[in-house]
Design a protein around this motif. Structure first.
Motif, PDB file in Angstrom:
ATOM      1  N   ILE A  67      58.545  43.542  16.206  1.00 13.78           N
ATOM      2  CA  ILE A  67      57.694  42.362  16.212  1.00 13.78           C
ATOM      3  C   ILE A  67      56.304  42.814  15.810  1.00 13.78           C
ATOM      4  O   ILE A  67      55.798  43.823  16.297  1.00 13.78           O
ATOM      5  CB  ILE A  67      57.688  41.691  17.599  1.00 13.78           C
ATOM      6  CG1 ILE A  67      59.075  41.102  17.873  1.00 13.78           C
ATOM      7  CG2 ILE A  67      56.610  40.618  17.685  1.00 13.78           C
ATOM      8  CD1 ILE A  67      59.244  40.474  19.222  1.00 13.78           C
ATOM      9  N   GLY A  68      55.717  42.067  14.904  1.00  8.53           N
ATOM     10  CA  GLY A  68      54.388  42.378  14.398  1.00  8.53           C
ATOM     11  C   GLY A  68      54.356  42.287  12.893  1.00  8.53           C
ATOM     12  O   GLY A  68      55.392  42.247  12.229  1.00  8.53           O
ATOM     13  N   GLU A  69      53.159  42.254  12.341  1.00  4.73           N
ATOM     14  CA  GLU A  69      53.011  42.117  10.890  1.00  4.73           C
ATOM     15  C   GLU A  69      53.185  43.438  10.155  1.00  4.73           C
ATOM     16  O   GLU A  69      53.521  43.453   8.986  1.00  4.73           O
ATOM     17  CB  GLU A  69      51.638  41.518  10.581  1.00  4.73           C
ATOM     18  CG  GLU A  69      51.513  40.095  11.067  1.00  4.73           C
ATOM     19  CD  GLU A  69      50.161  39.494  10.754  1.00  4.73           C
ATOM     20  OE1 GLU A  69      49.470  40.000   9.851  1.00  4.73           O
ATOM     21  OE2 GLU A  69      49.811  38.507  11.408  1.00  4.73           O
ATOM     22  N   ASP A  70      52.937  44.553  10.828  1.00  2.00           N
ATOM     23  CA  ASP A  70      53.002  45.866  10.199  1.00  2.00           C
ATOM     24  C   ASP A  70      54.097  46.687  10.859  1.00  2.00           C
ATOM     25  O   ASP A  70      53.980  47.059  12.022  1.00  2.00           O
ATOM     26  CB  ASP A  70      51.639  46.559  10.345  1.00  2.00           C
ATOM     27  CG  ASP A  70      51.584  47.929   9.696  1.00  2.00           C
ATOM     28  OD1 ASP A  70      52.610  48.378   9.118  1.00  2.00           O
ATOM     29  OD2 ASP A  70      50.516  48.559   9.756  1.00  2.00           O
ATOM     30  N   TRP A  71      55.160  46.986  10.119  1.00  5.59           N
ATOM     31  CA  TRP A  71      56.281  47.718  10.708  1.00  5.59           C
ATOM     32  C   TRP A  71      55.890  49.133  11.123  1.00  5.59           C
ATOM     33  O   TRP A  71      56.566  49.736  11.951  1.00  5.59           O
ATOM     34  CB  TRP A  71      57.474  47.733   9.765  1.00  5.59           C
ATOM     35  CG  TRP A  71      57.270  48.548   8.523  1.00  5.59           C
ATOM     36  CD1 TRP A  71      56.762  48.111   7.329  1.00  5.59           C
ATOM     37  CD2 TRP A  71      57.561  49.922   8.353  1.00  5.59           C
ATOM     38  NE1 TRP A  71      56.717  49.128   6.430  1.00  5.59           N
ATOM     39  CE2 TRP A  71      57.199  50.267   7.038  1.00  5.59           C
ATOM     40  CE3 TRP A  71      58.081  50.909   9.179  1.00  5.59           C
ATOM     41  CZ2 TRP A  71      57.353  51.553   6.531  1.00  5.59           C
ATOM     42  CZ3 TRP A  71      58.228  52.192   8.669  1.00  5.59           C
ATOM     43  CH2 TRP A  71      57.866  52.498   7.358  1.00  5.59           C
ATOM     44  N   THR A  72      54.799  49.674  10.570  1.00  6.78           N
ATOM     45  CA  THR A  72      54.386  51.020  10.973  1.00  6.78           C
ATOM     46  C   THR A  72      53.636  51.014  12.304  1.00  6.78           C
ATOM     47  O   THR A  72      53.505  52.055  12.941  1.00  6.78           O
ATOM     48  CB  THR A  72      53.489  51.678   9.899  1.00  6.78           C
ATOM     49  OG1 THR A  72      52.294  50.917   9.747  1.00  6.78           O
ATOM     50  CG2 THR A  72      54.229  51.777   8.574  1.00  6.78           C
ATOM     51  N   ARG A  73      53.139  49.847  12.710  1.00  5.80           N
ATOM     52  CA  ARG A  73      52.461  49.708  14.006  1.00  5.80           C
ATOM     53  C   ARG A  73      52.943  48.436  14.687  1.00  5.80           C
ATOM     54  O   ARG A  73      52.200  47.473  14.846  1.00  5.80           O
ATOM     55  CB  ARG A  73      50.946  49.645  13.801  1.00  5.80           C
ATOM     56  CG  ARG A  73      50.351  50.991  13.514  1.00  5.80           C
ATOM     57  CD  ARG A  73      48.828  50.924  13.676  1.00  5.80           C
ATOM     58  NE  ARG A  73      48.192  51.485  12.512  1.00  5.80           N
ATOM     59  CZ  ARG A  73      47.633  50.802  11.520  1.00  5.80           C
ATOM     60  NH1 ARG A  73      47.587  49.510  11.554  1.00  5.80           N
ATOM     61  NH2 ARG A  73      47.102  51.406  10.500  1.00  5.80           N
ATOM     62  N   PRO A  74      54.200  48.408  15.106  1.00  7.56           N
ATOM     63  CA  PRO A  74      54.741  47.181  15.696  1.00  7.56           C
ATOM     64  C   PRO A  74      54.166  46.899  17.081  1.00  7.56           C
ATOM     65  O   PRO A  74      53.770  47.813  17.795  1.00  7.56           O
ATOM     66  CB  PRO A  74      56.235  47.470  15.794  1.00  7.56           C
ATOM     67  CG  PRO A  74      56.321  48.946  15.919  1.00  7.56           C
ATOM     68  CD  PRO A  74      55.175  49.488  15.088  1.00  7.56           C
ATOM     69  N   THR A  75      54.134  45.620  17.414  1.00  7.52           N
ATOM     70  CA  THR A  75      53.797  45.214  18.770  1.00  7.52           C
ATOM     71  C   THR A  75      54.928  45.599  19.715  1.00  7.52           C
ATOM     72  O   THR A  75      54.706  45.989  20.849  1.00  7.52           O
ATOM     73  CB  THR A  75      53.584  43.683  18.820  1.00  7.52           C
ATOM     74  OG1 THR A  75      52.616  43.334  17.843  1.00  7.52           O
ATOM     75  CG2 THR A  75      53.137  43.225  20.180  1.00  7.52           C
ATOM     76  N   LEU A  76      56.167  45.481  19.208  1.00  3.36           N
ATOM     77  CA  LEU A  76      57.360  45.813  19.983  1.00  3.36           C
ATOM     78  C   LEU A  76      58.428  46.336  19.025  1.00  3.36           C
ATOM     79  O   LEU A  76      58.646  45.746  17.967  1.00  3.36           O
ATOM     80  CB  LEU A  76      57.874  44.560  20.710  1.00  3.36           C
ATOM     81  CG  LEU A  76      59.164  44.712  21.493  1.00  3.36           C
ATOM     82  CD1 LEU A  76      58.922  45.527  22.760  1.00  3.36           C
ATOM     83  CD2 LEU A  76      59.726  43.356  21.855  1.00  3.36           C
ATOM     84  N   ARG A  77      59.074  47.418  19.400  1.00  2.94           N
ATOM     85  CA  ARG A  77      60.206  47.934  18.618  1.00  2.94           C
ATOM     86  C   ARG A  77      61.502  47.443  19.242  1.00  2.94           C
ATOM     87  O   ARG A  77      61.653  47.455  20.455  1.00  2.94           O
ATOM     88  CB  ARG A  77      60.234  49.462  18.649  1.00  2.94           C
ATOM     89  CG  ARG A  77      59.336  50.109  17.684  1.00  2.94           C
ATOM     90  CD  ARG A  77      59.598  51.619  17.657  1.00  2.94           C
ATOM     91  NE  ARG A  77      58.403  52.329  17.316  1.00  2.94           N
ATOM     92  CZ  ARG A  77      57.953  52.467  16.076  1.00  2.94           C
ATOM     93  NH1 ARG A  77      58.633  51.957  15.082  1.00  2.94           N
ATOM     94  NH2 ARG A  77      56.845  53.117  15.837  1.00  2.94           N
ATOM     95  N   GLY A  78      62.434  47.069  18.383  1.00  3.78           N
ATOM     96  CA  GLY A  78      63.746  46.644  18.854  1.00  3.78           C
ATOM     97  C   GLY A  78      64.767  47.744  18.653  1.00  3.78           C
ATOM     98  O   GLY A  78      64.435  48.855  18.220  1.00  3.78           O
ATOM     99  N   PRO A  79      66.027  47.448  18.907  1.00  2.00           N
ATOM    100  CA  PRO A  79      67.077  48.459  18.785  1.00  2.00           C
ATOM    101  C   PRO A  79      67.423  48.817  17.346  1.00  2.00           C
ATOM    102  O   PRO A  79      68.035  49.837  17.086  1.00  2.00           O
ATOM    103  CB  PRO A  79      68.272  47.824  19.501  1.00  2.00           C
ATOM    104  CG  PRO A  79      68.017  46.371  19.419  1.00  2.00           C
ATOM    105  CD  PRO A  79      66.523  46.203  19.455  1.00  2.00           C
ATOM    106  N   GLY A  80      67.076  47.975  16.376  1.00  2.00           N
ATOM    107  CA  GLY A  80      67.326  48.295  14.975  1.00  2.00           C
ATOM    108  C   GLY A  80      68.667  47.823  14.472  1.00  2.00           C
ATOM    109  O   GLY A  80      69.186  46.806  14.903  1.00  2.00           O
TER     110      GLY A  80
END
Length: 179
Positions: A67-80
């Motif tokens: 979650i977030g606009e920048d995948w390199t600095r996400p607000t939250l990471r999911g399981p992928g």
């Protein structure tokens, strides 16, 4: 035959847990396999598969990445992406969410991990995906379907004790209503 995300074959858990890999889902399983077998099965397709996500949009596109606009600095990471091939090889796909709120049900997901109906009728075919896409989405408040004419999520029913206004307030996109 039921295969779970933690590679159990036909388990009989005493109760459902919030996470598929929870070890309590292994209770009384007929057997355990390994992830190589699960990935092999996914290439052949399954009769049906269930997916949940961090975000789900009106066309059933589902985000499991971040979650977030920048995948390199996400607000939250999911399981992928583990074993998402089932989303395009299975005969039937059903979505679910343990939460029904505007953070989960959004106008557009931040990242498409699991393609729903992409942008509407024919979206999957244009992307080279030959399977049908999501049929239903079940939440703690309601059930949605995806009518063939629009392939956009449509409110099919609300659960007992839940009002239409509550579903509207908790959904981040305009609701289409079934008759």
């Amino acid at each position: 035959t039921l295969y779970t995300v933690n590679a159990a074959v036909n388990p009989r858990p005493l109760s459902l847990q919030h996470s598929g890999p929870d070890g309590r889902h292994l209770h009384r399983a007929e057997s355990l396999t390994d992830y190589h077998d699960i990935f092999e099965f996914s290439e052949r397709g399954a009769d049906f598969v269930f997916y949940g996500g961090l975000q789900i949009d009106a066309f059933g596109n589902t985000n499991l990445h971040f979650i977030g606009e920048d995948w390199t600095r996400p607000t939250l990471r999911g399981p992928g992406v583990a074993n998402i091939s089932l989303a395009v090889t299975s005969g039937r796909t059903y979505l679910y969410s343990l939460r029904h709120d505007r953070r989960t049900f959004r106008p557009k997901v931040d990242f498409i991990t699991i393609p729903g109906h992409l942008d509407g009728p024919g979206g999957r075919r244009r992307a080279g995906i030959r399977t049908e896409g999501p049929r239903l989405c079940v939440t703690p408040l309601s059930v949605f379907d995806f009518p063939e004419a629009t392939r956009r999520m449509r409110l099919r029913s609300v659960h007992p004790g839940v009002s239409l206004d509550t579903v509207r307030e908790q959904t981040g996109f305009d609701l289409e209503l079934a008759g």
